[in-house]
Design a protein around this motif. Structure first.
Motif, PDB file in Angstrom:
ATOM      1  N   THR A 323       0.857  -1.182   0.000  1.00 47.28           N
ATOM      2  CA  THR A 323       0.000   0.000   0.000  1.00 47.28           C
ATOM      3  C   THR A 323       0.891   1.229   0.000  1.00 47.28           C
ATOM      4  OG1 THR A 323      -1.790  -1.109   1.190  1.00 47.28           O
ATOM      5  CG2 THR A 323      -1.788   1.287   1.210  1.00 47.28           C
ATOM      6  N   ALA A 324       0.697   2.094  -0.995  1.00 47.14           N
ATOM      7  CA  ALA A 324       1.484   3.323  -1.121  1.00 47.14           C
ATOM      8  C   ALA A 324       0.559   4.524  -1.064  1.00 47.14           C
ATOM      9  CB  ALA A 324       2.270   3.323  -2.432  1.00 47.14           C
ATOM     10  N   ALA A 325       0.976   5.557  -0.358  1.00 44.25           N
ATOM     11  CA  ALA A 325       0.133   6.748  -0.217  1.00 44.25           C
ATOM     12  C   ALA A 325       0.992   8.003  -0.299  1.00 44.25           C
ATOM     13  CB  ALA A 325      -0.618   6.724   1.112  1.00 44.25           C
ATOM     14  N   ALA A 326       0.400   9.056  -0.842  1.00 44.39           N
ATOM     15  CA  ALA A 326       1.086  10.347  -0.954  1.00 44.39           C
ATOM     16  C   ALA A 326       0.244  11.427  -0.307  1.00 44.39           C
ATOM     17  CB  ALA A 326       1.347  10.702  -2.414  1.00 44.39           C
ATOM     18  N   ARG A 327       0.890  12.378   0.321  1.00 48.43           N
ATOM     19  CA  ARG A 327       0.244  13.590   0.813  1.00 48.43           C
ATOM     20  C   ARG A 327       0.911  14.777   0.135  1.00 48.43           C
ATOM     21  NH1 ARG A 327      -2.096  15.047   5.668  1.00 48.43           N
ATOM     22  NH2 ARG A 327      -2.953  12.938   5.580  1.00 48.43           N
TER      23      ARG A 327
END
Length: 411
Positions: A323-327
């Motif tokens: 799972t990859a996430a960006a802010r």
């Protein structure tokens, strides 16, 4: 042996560097054709060959490509979306002229006009928000009355959420219409507006290559009335049935628009009526999407796109599942950036693979209500949704900055 060249029509501040590096890894010599090469910092930093040319002039582009072909073997041509995505259209025209792999130019051009795109999707039975075309303030007011407030008002041609705004009442509608048509918004074609029903619900993005759905993300925005992307996560937490519904609607868009060659991405909202298509873009999603897909699935969209462009076989197999996430960090006010703190601490958090600022102290910050309001981003990755979101938030909490208001005339 003659060097193999990859022609890039215009550059891209977010993903242009990924393209030139991927081209070099594939043994290609990247050459950028641009009306203003100096606006892309990575060209000089990486020593990328650039040719200044009017990229709105097809004949001029053909002439420059013919000159390049005297020295290089042109293996492929592609383009990046600009203010009006014309570079994508021009690149596809050049592919046709030089007998190279590429999408149908007519399909790309139709897709880049949001009103035409809406018409084609609706005709094919693809669920879209109610919409009207407006060329002046009277048209916009009438359209909003027919659709019902709130509405989304946007330029018919454009990208990066530039000029897109939620209008919650008649005053906001009149004000934003006046802004778009009053000379402050930059138009590269005849001014026309799309007045659109505000589809409310969770926002998703489907990343596609050819006729395959690579992955679907959940995305979020900063505060209204603008639509500035704030966060994105791959893969989205959906049931199998929900994923299939989003994927099916996304694939129906490609059929309706005669797309299906190379990359595309579809933006949707899940409303009380189910998935509604907000927009279809005939290109790789902008930063940080390619990086998220790569760390989540092991699929390098940029490299696989270039392979398609040069006629090689692509490989879309997933090599792992994280799972990859960006802010995206968004400026909270206009003014002069005084200081940034916590970026090195955030980068050191386990699971953070990127912590990057695009600005430096003493730089002026002038918000535009679109992607240009981003001042940096963080990317986190882990085996699970819960762990990734926790890592990302812990890192974001370490970062702070101060923006001093611009002096008033009296000061």
């Amino acid at each position: 042996m003659t060097k193999r060249a990859l022609i890039l029509v215009e550059g891209h501040s977010g993903i242009g560097l990924l393209y030139v590096k991927a081209a070099r890894r594939l043994g290609l010599h990247p050459i950028t054709l641009s009306a203003n090469p100096t606006q892309y910092d990575y060209l000089m930093a990486e020593g990328i060959e650039a040719i200044r040319v009017d990229t709105d002039n097809l004949d001029a582009l053909i002439h420059e490509c013919a000159r390049v072909r005297a020295t290089f073997d042109i293996s492929g041509i592609t383009g990046f979306s600009g203010a009006d995505e014309s570079a994508c259209v021009m690149a596809s025209e050049l592919c046709r002229r030089f007998d190279l792999p590429g999408p149908n130019p007519a399909s790309i051009e139709r897709c880049c006009n949001k009103f035409t795109q809406r018409q084609l999707l609706a005709k094919a039975g693809v669920p879209v928000p109610a919409y009207r075309l407006a060329r002046n303030a009277t048209d916009a007011e009438r359209a909003a009355e027919e659709i019902g407030l709130p509405v989304v008002l946007k330029p018919v041609v454009g990208s990066g959420s530039s000029g897109v705004q939620l209008c919650r009442n008649a005053d906001e509608l009149a004000e934003h219409t006046a802004y778009l048509l009053g000379g402050d918004h930059i138009w590269r074609s005849s001014p026309s507006l799309l007045v659109e029903e505000f589809a409310q619900g969770a926002h998703y993005g489907a990343q596609m290559m050819g006729n395959a759905v690579i992955g679907i993300s959940a995305t979020g925005f900063g505060p209204p009335p603008q639509f500035v992307y704030r966060e994105s996560i791959f893969p989205v937490a959906l049931t199998d049935e929900e994923y299939e519904r989003l994927a099916d609607v996304s694939l129906s868009c490609l059929r309706a628009l005669d797309l299906g060659w190379g990359p595309s991405n579809v933006e949707l909202r899940w409303t009380k009526l189910g998935p509604i298509v907000i927009e279809v873009n005939p290109r790789v999603g902008g930063a940080p999407t390619p990086r998220l897909v790569q760390v989540a699935y092991g699929v390098d969209l940029v490299t696989e796109h270039i392979k398609a462009v040069i006629g090689d076989e692509w490989d879309l197999r997933r090599r792992h599942s994280y799972t990859a996430a960006a802010r995206l960090l968004i400026a909270d006010r206009d003014g002069t950036l005084e200081w940034i703190s916590g970026d090195s601490q955030a980068a050191a958090v386990e699971g953070i693979i990127e912590a990057k600022f695009y600005v430096e102290p003493k730089m002026p910050i002038v918000r535009k209500g679109d992607y240009r309001d981003w001042i940096g981003h963080l990317i986190a990755v882990s085996p699970s949704f819960a762990q990734t979101t926790t890592i990302l938030q812990d890192a974001v909490d370490l970062i702070d900055w101060s923006i001093a208001p611009f002096p008033t005339p009296s000061e």
